[in-house]
Design a protein around this motif. Sequence first.
Motif, PDB file in Angstrom:
ATOM      1  N   TRP A   6       0.930  -1.130  -0.130  1.00  0.00           N
ATOM      2  CA  TRP A   6       0.029   0.107   0.003  1.00  0.00           C
ATOM      3  C   TRP A   6       0.925   1.353  -0.067  1.00  0.00           C
ATOM      4  N   ALA A   7       2.040   1.273   0.546  1.00  0.00           N
ATOM      5  CA  ALA A   7       3.063   2.364   0.360  1.00  0.00           C
ATOM      6  C   ALA A   7       3.077   2.821  -1.076  1.00  0.00           C
ATOM      7  N   GLY A   8       3.111   2.017  -1.773  1.00  0.00           N
ATOM      8  CA  GLY A   8       3.481   2.437  -3.302  1.00  0.00           C
ATOM      9  C   GLY A   8       2.103   3.173  -3.768  1.00  0.00           C
ATOM     10  N   VAL A   9       1.118   2.898  -3.266  1.00  0.00           N
ATOM     11  CA  VAL A   9      -0.171   3.490  -4.032  1.00  0.00           C
ATOM     12  C   VAL A   9      -0.281   4.871  -3.232  1.00  0.00           C
ATOM     13  N   LEU A  10       0.177   4.873  -1.888  1.00  0.00           N
ATOM     14  CA  LEU A  10       0.195   6.248  -1.239  1.00  0.00           C
ATOM     15  C   LEU A  10       0.993   7.215  -1.685  1.00  0.00           C
ATOM     16  N   GLU A  11       2.329   6.508  -2.139  1.00  0.00           N
ATOM     17  CA  GLU A  11       3.216   7.534  -2.704  1.00  0.00           C
ATOM     18  C   GLU A  11       3.346   7.492  -4.240  1.00  0.00           C
ATOM     19  N   ASN A  12       2.555   7.062  -4.911  1.00  0.00           N
ATOM     20  CA  ASN A  12       2.619   6.996  -6.133  1.00  0.00           C
ATOM     21  C   ASN A  12       3.874   6.556  -6.751  1.00  0.00           C
ATOM     22  N   THR A  34       7.204  -5.411  -0.897  1.00  0.00           N
ATOM     23  CA  THR A  34       5.952  -5.437  -0.159  1.00  0.00           C
ATOM     24  C   THR A  34       6.454  -4.748   1.432  1.00  0.00           C
ATOM     25  N   SER A  35       5.051  -4.276   1.893  1.00  0.00           N
ATOM     26  CA  SER A  35       5.348  -3.809   3.513  1.00  0.00           C
ATOM     27  C   SER A  35       4.175  -4.074   4.114  1.00  0.00           C
ATOM     28  N   ARG A  36       4.101  -3.817   5.483  1.00  0.00           N
ATOM     29  CA  ARG A  36       2.926  -3.885   6.171  1.00  0.00           C
ATOM     30  C   ARG A  36       2.323  -2.551   6.509  1.00  0.00           C
ATOM     31  N   THR A  37       2.470  -1.647   5.501  1.00  0.00           N
ATOM     32  CA  THR A  37       1.780  -0.208   5.652  1.00  0.00           C
ATOM     33  C   THR A  37       0.359  -0.336   5.690  1.00  0.00           C
ATOM     34  N   ASN A  38      -0.114   0.372   6.597  1.00  0.00           N
ATOM     35  CA  ASN A  38      -1.799   0.383   6.572  1.00  0.00           C
ATOM     36  C   ASN A  38      -2.229   1.769   6.218  1.00  0.00           C
ATOM     37  N   PRO A  39      -2.556   2.096   4.928  1.00  0.00           N
ATOM     38  CA  PRO A  39      -3.021   3.337   4.748  1.00  0.00           C
ATOM     39  C   PRO A  39      -4.002   3.998   5.483  1.00  0.00           C
ATOM     40  N   PHE A  40      -4.955   3.408   6.328  1.00  0.00           N
ATOM     41  CA  PHE A  40      -5.875   3.873   7.329  1.00  0.00           C
ATOM     42  C   PHE A  40      -5.342   4.340   8.541  1.00  0.00           C
ATOM     43  N   LYS A  41      -3.876   4.063   8.606  1.00  0.00           N
ATOM     44  CA  LYS A  41      -3.185   4.514   9.595  1.00  0.00           C
ATOM     45  C   LYS A  41      -2.302   5.923   9.342  1.00  0.00           C
ATOM     46  N   GLU A  42      -2.223   5.982   7.935  1.00  0.00           N
ATOM     47  CA  GLU A  42      -1.588   7.029   7.429  1.00  0.00           C
ATOM     48  C   GLU A  42      -2.320   8.437   7.296  1.00  0.00           C
ATOM     49  N   GLU A  43      -1.512   9.610   7.415  1.00  0.00           N
ATOM     50  CA  GLU A  43      -2.184  10.926   7.374  1.00  0.00           C
ATOM     51  C   GLU A  43      -3.008  10.822   5.812  1.00  0.00           C
ATOM     52  N   ASN A  44      -4.327  11.208   5.854  1.00  0.00           N
ATOM     53  CA  ASN A  44      -5.088  11.248   4.543  1.00  0.00           C
ATOM     54  C   ASN A  44      -4.801  10.162   3.516  1.00  0.00           C
ATOM     55  N   GLY A  45      -4.851   9.174   4.289  1.00  0.00           N
ATOM     56  CA  GLY A  45      -4.237   7.846   3.598  1.00  0.00           C
ATOM     57  C   GLY A  45      -5.439   7.463   2.379  1.00  0.00           C
ATOM     58  N   LEU A  46      -6.486   7.850   2.702  1.00  0.00           N
ATOM     59  CA  LEU A  46      -7.613   7.137   1.735  1.00  0.00           C
ATOM     60  C   LEU A  46      -7.643   8.186   0.425  1.00  0.00           C
ATOM     61  N   GLN A  47      -7.289   9.298   0.913  1.00  0.00           N
ATOM     62  CA  GLN A  47      -7.467  10.451   0.013  1.00  0.00           C
ATOM     63  C   GLN A  47      -6.333  10.470  -1.045  1.00  0.00           C
ATOM     64  N   ARG A  48      -5.148  10.016  -0.408  1.00  0.00           N
ATOM     65  CA  ARG A  48      -3.873   9.886  -1.189  1.00  0.00           C
ATOM     66  C   ARG A  48      -4.016   8.707  -2.051  1.00  0.00           C
ATOM     67  N   ILE A  49      -4.719   7.635  -1.663  1.00  0.00           N
ATOM     68  CA  ILE A  49      -4.859   6.298  -2.661  1.00  0.00           C
ATOM     69  C   ILE A  49      -5.687   6.985  -3.776  1.00  0.00           C
ATOM     70  N   LYS A  50      -6.751   7.613  -3.314  1.00  0.00           N
ATOM     71  CA  LYS A  50      -7.746   7.915  -4.423  1.00  0.00           C
ATOM     72  C   LYS A  50      -6.971   8.866  -5.524  1.00  0.00           C
ATOM     73  N   ASP A  51      -6.281   9.695  -4.974  1.00  0.00           N
ATOM     74  CA  ASP A  51      -5.472  10.634  -5.885  1.00  0.00           C
ATOM     75  C   ASP A  51      -4.531   9.802  -6.803  1.00  0.00           C
TER      76      ASP A  51
END
Length: 348
Positions: free
Chosen positions: A40-46, A69-86
Amino acid sequence: MRVGILTGGGDCPGLNAVIRAITVQGKREGWQIIGFKNGWAGVLENKWEELTEDKVEDIHREGGTILYTSRTNPFKEENGLQRIKDTLKETKVDALVAIGGDDTLGVANKLYQEGIKIVGVPKTIDNDLSATDYTFGFDSAVNVAIEAMDRLHTTAKSHNRVIVVEVMGRHAGWITLEAGIGGGAHIILIPEVPFDIEEVCQILIKRKDEGKSYSIVAVAEGAKAAKGSKFLTREVTREEKTDAFGNILLGGIAKVLEKEIAKRTGFETRSMILGHIQRGGRPSAFDRFLATRFGLKAGELVKEEKFGQMASLRGTDIISVPLKEAVGKRKEVPLKLYQEIVKPFWGR
Ligand code: F6P
């Protein structure tokens, strides 16, 4: 159509076979396939790379994941959902395939509820997802653990020792059970069936009295003693902290048992923690085949726009199940199965 793929959580043999299957099938459909890096880190960070048939050629034979791979949880990251959508908007990704265990698929399910077009592929060496009969990675891990036990037998026997071998499987004892039976362990301890240290030691003493000079004890990393015991009332942890999904980091029970068994029996005892060696290396034939079938199914789900679903093995069929059914319900070793298969060989 642009399809994104990611691998999340602990790696396991077979991930590359899924990536290859989706890419090869997607190319037949004329899709562009992009692989997000580091879960999920790659989706958050594009962060991503385009996958071509050349890039995935023969990768199904290799362990790990070419996407990292990573154990990144986007829902624990700031603006995670929005960053994924972006990211999905910016990269023009129409659909996502998330390959992972309970944690990764839990995120996939939440994203699906948020309107993201996503399908899932189940993986984990622990084999603890209830919505599929098997996850790929498990068979390879069991084979590694059996090979280790075969080897430990000869050294334990030569030295008349007890060897305690610690096997992965956070809350479920599947790897320990199958490897313990296949690898001829004399005692098998799993998280689902809390043990009695006194009974364990009595069995080891009885074996010695019967002229059996050595013993192998297979223990799952999450095993613990039965309630009321003064010894080991909770799991042995590597660190007190948890990961982004709240998972505790287990490890070290073999060492604890080594000391306790030696103290109580007087037998020369050694321990071995198999650890990440069980997750590394090439996938077994079973895992290559299953992972390929799962990858093809994921592609089919995307093509048919059956989002919010996950590929699953039921009997010999690959089917699909809703992601929301797939997460949150752990598949543990049933007591009946444990008793049926372990008791006849208990201490023999
Ligand atoms: O979930 C798979 C697994 O290998 C467990 O069996 C084990 O407890 C955990 O991952 C180890 O995680 P990490 O790779 O973060 O140490």
